[in-house]
Design an enzyme around this catalytic site. Sequence first.
Site, PDB file in Angstrom:
ATOM      1  N   GLU A  50      39.521  -8.718 -24.378  1.00 26.17           N
ATOM      2  CA  GLU A  50      38.445  -9.505 -23.786  1.00 26.17           C
ATOM      3  C   GLU A  50      37.235  -9.492 -24.717  1.00 26.17           C
ATOM      4  OE1 GLU A  50      39.131  -9.721 -19.175  1.00 26.17           O
ATOM      5  OE2 GLU A  50      37.578  -8.282 -19.675  1.00 26.17           O
ATOM      6  N   LYS A  75      35.631  -8.626  -9.861  1.00 23.14           N
ATOM      7  CA  LYS A  75      34.336  -7.981 -10.151  1.00 23.14           C
ATOM      8  C   LYS A  75      33.644  -7.667  -8.809  1.00 23.14           C
ATOM      9  CE  LYS A  75      34.432 -10.151 -14.614  1.00 23.14           C
ATOM     10  NZ  LYS A  75      33.742 -10.627 -15.795  1.00 23.14           N
ATOM     11  N   HIS A  95      36.661  -1.843 -18.820  1.00 22.86           N
ATOM     12  CA  HIS A  95      36.124  -3.205 -18.871  1.00 22.86           C
ATOM     13  C   HIS A  95      34.787  -3.171 -19.605  1.00 22.86           C
ATOM     14  CE1 HIS A  95      34.502  -7.071 -17.707  1.00 22.86           C
ATOM     15  NE2 HIS A  95      35.733  -7.432 -17.434  1.00 22.86           N
ATOM     16  N   GLY A 148      32.528 -14.652 -18.951  1.00 24.03           N
ATOM     17  CA  GLY A 148      31.577 -15.277 -18.040  1.00 24.03           C
ATOM     18  C   GLY A 148      30.640 -16.259 -18.724  1.00 24.03           C
ATOM     19  N   ASN A 174      40.367 -10.494 -11.766  1.00 24.94           N
ATOM     20  CA  ASN A 174      39.361  -9.429 -11.657  1.00 24.94           C
ATOM     21  C   ASN A 174      38.202 -10.021 -10.861  1.00 24.94           C
ATOM     22  OD1 ASN A 174      37.379  -7.525 -11.915  1.00 24.94           O
ATOM     23  ND2 ASN A 174      37.164  -7.697 -14.149  1.00 24.94           N
ATOM     24  N   GLU A 182      32.087  -4.519 -19.033  1.00 24.58           N
ATOM     25  CA  GLU A 182      30.912  -4.348 -18.158  1.00 24.58           C
ATOM     26  C   GLU A 182      30.693  -2.880 -17.823  1.00 24.58           C
ATOM     27  OE1 GLU A 182      32.160  -7.273 -15.303  1.00 24.58           O
ATOM     28  OE2 GLU A 182      31.775  -8.853 -16.773  1.00 24.58           O
ATOM     29  N   SER A 193      36.719 -16.203 -19.919  1.00 22.25           N
ATOM     30  CA  SER A 193      36.628 -17.631 -19.589  1.00 22.25           C
ATOM     31  C   SER A 193      37.968 -18.351 -19.627  1.00 22.25           C
ATOM     32  CB  SER A 193      35.603 -18.333 -20.494  1.00 22.25           C
ATOM     33  OG  SER A 193      34.314 -17.754 -20.320  1.00 22.25           O
ATOM     34  N   GLY A 212      38.427 -13.671 -14.595  1.00 19.97           N
ATOM     35  CA  GLY A 212      37.269 -13.364 -13.766  1.00 19.97           C
ATOM     36  C   GLY A 212      36.964 -14.509 -12.823  1.00 19.97           C
TER      37      GLY A 212
HETATM   38  P1  13P Z   1      35.580 -14.560 -16.866  1.00 15.63           P
HETATM   39  O1  13P Z   1      36.987 -15.098 -16.670  1.00 15.63           O
HETATM   40  O2  13P Z   1      34.683 -14.841 -15.705  1.00 15.63           O
HETATM   41  O3  13P Z   1      35.022 -14.921 -18.183  1.00 15.63           O
HETATM   42  O4  13P Z   1      35.738 -12.958 -16.856  1.00 15.63           O
HETATM   43  C1  13P Z   1      36.685 -12.387 -17.686  1.00 15.63           C
HETATM   44  C2  13P Z   1      36.777 -10.951 -17.356  1.00 15.63           C
HETATM   45  O5  13P Z   1      35.859 -10.188 -17.626  1.00 15.63           O
HETATM   46  C3  13P Z   1      37.985 -10.486 -16.679  1.00 15.63           C
HETATM   47  O6  13P Z   1      38.043  -9.101 -16.635  1.00 15.63           O
END
Ligand code: 13P
Length: 251
Positions: free
Chosen positions: A167, A11, A96, A173, A9, A98, A211, A232
């Site tokens: 997640e 983002k 997601h 993140g 992803n 976010e 992560s 991510g």
């Molecule tokens: P990270 O791997 O950067 O923690 O992000 C995970 C994520 O939100 C994937 O959709």
Amino acid sequence: MKKKLIAGNWKMNGGREANEALVRAIVAGLSAQASSCDAAVCVPAPYLAQVQALCQGSGLAWGAQDVSEHEQGAYTGEVSARMLRDFGTRYAIVGHSERRQYHGESDALVSHKARAALAQGITPIVCVGETLAEREAGQTEAVVKRQLAAVIHDNGHCISEIVVAYEPVWAIGTGKTATPEQAQQVHAVLRAQLKAATAHSDRICLLYGGSMNAANAASLLAQPDIDGGLIGGASLKAADFLQIIASARAA
Ligand code: 13P
């Protein structure tokens, strides 16, 4: 046996030049590996055509990070599932954290988005996960079950066509990963919920995200109910992403 799935992803990251270098390196790395694992990158919508051209005919699929719940019409700024399909898009992330957090997406909206994707033959990657406060209040199970229940309620007849990504919001993140045991515990809950909803639950890939990186992927992917990862930050580095895919192949 079901193949594992490693999906990146991106983002809101990337640019024409960086995308080209990244995708070329991933595709080259993949062609050196046997394809016992599915791999995909979910990219910002403006880059779908670019990524399609770079990935076509390779072992790397591509996806979007969101999709409209509507088919078409006066919805400024939205991108429909049919438009995604025009670019050969195989996956669309929905729900997601976010988007739930910054765009106020509700469980109902997420389930409608999953439905819109499925109607166009696009696999929705449905994200669920608890916040730190919810975990500390002992609500993890209730939260993820509620989020998934909405999607099952709306899409029961084709629920075996979805992918689910657990997640935990506190792990996204932050560099703070759920332990393999914590992740497995929640995955087992989700698996049981899917089993009660469909006779074909064994087809559904349950991804872990938060992560996941080249160093911790193997131990997470070794868990019985973890069928892959939604990555991510580490998906923006070809070597790390390829290492995670290699861990999935070995798991
Ligand atoms: P990270 O791997 O950067 O923690 O992000 C995970 C994520 O939100 C994937 O959709």
